[in-house]
Design a protein around this motif. Structure first.
Motif, PDB file in Angstrom:
ATOM      1  N   LEU A 145       0.821  -1.214   0.000  1.00  0.00           N
ATOM      2  CA  LEU A 145       0.000   0.000   0.000  1.00  0.00           C
ATOM      3  C   LEU A 145       0.857   1.267   0.000  1.00  0.00           C
ATOM      4  CD1 LEU A 145      -2.673  -1.092   2.635  1.00  0.00           C
ATOM      5  CD2 LEU A 145      -3.052  -0.769   0.177  1.00  0.00           C
ATOM      6  N   HIS A 146       2.168   1.108   0.140  1.00  0.00           N
ATOM      7  CA  HIS A 146       3.112   2.235   0.229  1.00  0.00           C
ATOM      8  C   HIS A 146       2.830   3.087   1.462  1.00  0.00           C
ATOM      9  CE1 HIS A 146       4.625   1.216  -3.735  1.00  0.00           C
ATOM     10  NE2 HIS A 146       3.384   1.207  -4.167  1.00  0.00           N
ATOM     11  N   TRP A 147       2.535   2.424   2.577  1.00  0.00           N
ATOM     12  CA  TRP A 147       2.271   3.106   3.841  1.00  0.00           C
ATOM     13  C   TRP A 147       3.457   2.912   4.779  1.00  0.00           C
ATOM     14  CZ3 TRP A 147      -3.326   1.467   5.613  1.00  0.00           C
ATOM     15  CH2 TRP A 147      -4.265   1.958   4.708  1.00  0.00           C
ATOM     16  N   LEU A 148       3.948   3.994   5.337  1.00  0.00           N
ATOM     17  CA  LEU A 148       4.976   3.909   6.365  1.00  0.00           C
ATOM     18  C   LEU A 148       4.326   3.491   7.680  1.00  0.00           C
ATOM     19  CD1 LEU A 148       7.034   7.203   5.866  1.00  0.00           C
ATOM     20  CD2 LEU A 148       7.854   4.882   5.529  1.00  0.00           C
ATOM     21  N   PRO A 149       5.018   2.688   8.492  1.00  0.00           N
ATOM     22  CA  PRO A 149       4.488   2.405   9.836  1.00  0.00           C
ATOM     23  C   PRO A 149       4.349   3.710  10.631  1.00  0.00           C
ATOM     24  CG  PRO A 149       6.247   0.881   9.279  1.00  0.00           C
ATOM     25  CD  PRO A 149       6.213   1.920   8.193  1.00  0.00           C
ATOM     26  N   VAL A 150       3.489   3.706  11.614  1.00  0.00           N
ATOM     27  CA  VAL A 150       3.139   4.917  12.348  1.00  0.00           C
ATOM     28  C   VAL A 150       4.365   5.598  12.958  1.00  0.00           C
ATOM     29  CG1 VAL A 150       1.844   5.817  14.319  1.00  0.00           C
ATOM     30  CG2 VAL A 150       0.785   4.175  12.787  1.00  0.00           C
ATOM     31  N   SER A 151       5.258   4.844  13.556  1.00  0.00           N
ATOM     32  CA  SER A 151       6.435   5.472  14.189  1.00  0.00           C
ATOM     33  C   SER A 151       7.286   6.203  13.157  1.00  0.00           C
ATOM     34  CB  SER A 151       7.273   4.434  14.934  1.00  0.00           C
ATOM     35  OG  SER A 151       7.737   3.444  14.039  1.00  0.00           O
ATOM     36  N   TYR A 152       7.384   5.644  11.951  1.00  0.00           N
ATOM     37  CA  TYR A 152       8.135   6.308  10.880  1.00  0.00           C
ATOM     38  C   TYR A 152       7.391   7.547  10.377  1.00  0.00           C
ATOM     39  CZ  TYR A 152      11.246   2.295  10.711  1.00  0.00           C
ATOM     40  OH  TYR A 152      12.160   1.334  11.029  1.00  0.00           O
ATOM     41  N   ARG A 153       6.060   7.473  10.359  1.00  0.00           N
ATOM     42  CA  ARG A 153       5.267   8.636   9.932  1.00  0.00           C
ATOM     43  C   ARG A 153       5.473   9.796  10.896  1.00  0.00           C
ATOM     44  NH1 ARG A 153       0.545   6.353   6.622  1.00  0.00           N
ATOM     45  NH2 ARG A 153      -0.546   8.313   6.938  1.00  0.00           N
ATOM     46  N   ILE A 154       5.518   9.475  12.185  1.00  0.00           N
ATOM     47  CA  ILE A 154       5.731  10.508  13.202  1.00  0.00           C
ATOM     48  C   ILE A 154       7.104  11.143  13.015  1.00  0.00           C
ATOM     49  CG2 ILE A 154       6.064  10.892  15.680  1.00  0.00           C
ATOM     50  CD1 ILE A 154       3.903   8.684  16.106  1.00  0.00           C
ATOM     51  N   ASN A 155       8.116  10.309  12.854  1.00  0.00           N
ATOM     52  CA  ASN A 155       9.477  10.828  12.677  1.00  0.00           C
ATOM     53  C   ASN A 155       9.624  11.583  11.369  1.00  0.00           C
ATOM     54  OD1 ASN A 155      10.312   9.776  15.120  1.00  0.00           O
ATOM     55  ND2 ASN A 155      10.980   7.859  14.215  1.00  0.00           N
ATOM     56  N   PHE A 156       9.008  11.086  10.297  1.00  0.00           N
ATOM     57  CA  PHE A 156       9.085  11.748   8.991  1.00  0.00           C
ATOM     58  C   PHE A 156       8.465  13.136   9.068  1.00  0.00           C
ATOM     59  CE2 PHE A 156       7.228  12.662   4.780  1.00  0.00           C
ATOM     60  CZ  PHE A 156       8.397  12.671   4.034  1.00  0.00           C
ATOM     61  N   LYS A 157       7.317  13.224   9.704  1.00  0.00           N
ATOM     62  CA  LYS A 157       6.644  14.509   9.844  1.00  0.00           C
ATOM     63  C   LYS A 157       7.464  15.474  10.693  1.00  0.00           C
ATOM     64  CE  LYS A 157       2.051  16.325  10.728  1.00  0.00           C
ATOM     65  NZ  LYS A 157       0.716  16.042  11.227  1.00  0.00           N
ATOM     66  N   GLY A 158       8.203  14.923  11.672  1.00  0.00           N
ATOM     67  CA  GLY A 158       9.019  15.752  12.546  1.00  0.00           C
ATOM     68  C   GLY A 158      10.225  16.356  11.876  1.00  0.00           C
ATOM     69  N   VAL A 159      10.724  15.735  10.789  1.00  0.00           N
ATOM     70  CA  VAL A 159      11.935  16.255  10.145  1.00  0.00           C
ATOM     71  C   VAL A 159      11.629  17.151   8.958  1.00  0.00           C
ATOM     72  CG1 VAL A 159      13.365  14.336  10.870  1.00  0.00           C
ATOM     73  CG2 VAL A 159      12.238  14.232   8.652  1.00  0.00           C
ATOM     74  N   LEU A 160      10.362  17.236   8.550  1.00  0.00           N
ATOM     75  CA  LEU A 160      10.011  18.114   7.441  1.00  0.00           C
ATOM     76  C   LEU A 160      10.149  19.565   7.856  1.00  0.00           C
ATOM     77  CD1 LEU A 160       6.800  16.483   5.940  1.00  0.00           C
ATOM     78  CD2 LEU A 160       9.026  16.622   4.878  1.00  0.00           C
ATOM     79  N   PRO A 161      10.538  20.423   6.935  1.00  0.00           N
ATOM     80  CA  PRO A 161      10.545  21.863   7.253  1.00  0.00           C
ATOM     81  C   PRO A 161       9.135  22.311   7.637  1.00  0.00           C
ATOM     82  CG  PRO A 161      11.613  21.441   5.148  1.00  0.00           C
ATOM     83  CD  PRO A 161      11.008  20.142   5.593  1.00  0.00           C
ATOM     84  N   SER A 162       9.040  23.343   8.454  1.00  0.00           N
ATOM     85  CA  SER A 162       7.747  23.766   8.996  1.00  0.00           C
ATOM     86  C   SER A 162       6.758  24.186   7.900  1.00  0.00           C
ATOM     87  CB  SER A 162       7.948  24.914   9.975  1.00  0.00           C
ATOM     88  OG  SER A 162       8.564  26.002   9.311  1.00  0.00           O
ATOM     89  N   CYS A 163       7.228  24.578   6.726  1.00  0.00           N
ATOM     90  CA  CYS A 163       6.303  24.995   5.669  1.00  0.00           C
ATOM     91  C   CYS A 163       5.502  23.826   5.114  1.00  0.00           C
ATOM     92  CB  CYS A 163       7.054  25.697   4.552  1.00  0.00           C
ATOM     93  SG  CYS A 163       8.272  24.677   3.733  1.00  0.00           S
ATOM     94  N   PHE A 164       5.910  22.569   5.392  1.00  0.00           N
ATOM     95  CA  PHE A 164       5.196  21.412   4.873  1.00  0.00           C
ATOM     96  C   PHE A 164       4.199  20.832   5.864  1.00  0.00           C
ATOM     97  CE2 PHE A 164       9.040  21.365   2.221  1.00  0.00           C
ATOM     98  CZ  PHE A 164       8.423  21.390   0.996  1.00  0.00           C
ATOM     99  N   HIS A 165       4.072  21.390   7.044  1.00  0.00           N
ATOM    100  CA  HIS A 165       3.148  20.843   8.053  1.00  0.00           C
ATOM    101  C   HIS A 165       1.769  21.339   7.819  1.00  0.00           C
ATOM    102  CE1 HIS A 165       5.999  18.947  10.910  1.00  0.00           C
ATOM    103  NE2 HIS A 165       6.832  19.663  10.203  1.00  0.00           N
TER     104      HIS A 165
END
Length: 165
Positions: A145-165
């Motif tokens: 399904l091309h879904w990241l596990p939840v822990s990776y989603r949390i970490n991925f979202k945390g490293v994005l620049p603030s303009c992408f949140h």
């Protein structure tokens, strides 16, 4: 506020005090003399926050996400025979993934035990979409399904620049 003809709705107004336990007790007592009652947990923008700023397994926010997600997932599962897989996937993203991802930056650094609840929701959604048995391993299903596990989603979202949140 009264000079602008505004007033608080006592039924909808919640007060929470943050800080050390003894400081919270002192401030809560002072608030009660003013007719305000401080709560241990309040809801703001759909996120339940407790006075100690912890997200434990018994946390109201995790319970609310879990309850709401499984309710909507049960309804999506009922539509499985009536819709295409692409449409079902859109419903899952709209009703389930959005709840798991909403404000998940708050979960950064939480123990795996706490995040496991969110992972169970994602696993159940993947099983509904792919008609996978509970006994089958979930990792290949999430990959398909091309879904990241939840822990990776949390970490991925945390490293994005603030303009992408």
């Amino acid at each position: 506020m009264s000079h602008n003809f505004l007033q608080l709705n006592a039924d909808k107004t919640e007060v929470i005090v943050f800080g050390k336990k003894e400081d919270r007790r002192r401030i809560t007592t002072a608030l009660e003399t003013k007719g305000l009652k401080a709560k241990d947990t309040v809801k703001n923008l759909g996120v339940f926050i407790d006075s100690e700023l912890t997200f434990t397994v018994t946390n109201s926010h995790m319970k609310a996400i879990t309850k709401s997600s499984f309710y909507h997932l049960k309804n999506v599962a009922k539509l499985r025979g009536l819709m295409s897989k692409q449409d079902l996937e859109k419903l899952v993203h709209a009703f389930i993934s959005s709840r798991v991802d909403y404000c998940n930056g708050l979960f950064t650094g939480l123990p795996k035990k706490t995040i496991k609840q969110l992972q169970l929701i994602q696993n159940a959604a993947a099983r509904v979409l792919t008609r996978t048995k509970r006994s089958d391993h979930i990792t290949p299903v999430l990959r398909s399904l091309h879904w990241l596990p939840v822990s990776y989603r949390i970490n991925f979202k945390g490293v994005l620049p603030s303009c992408f949140h």
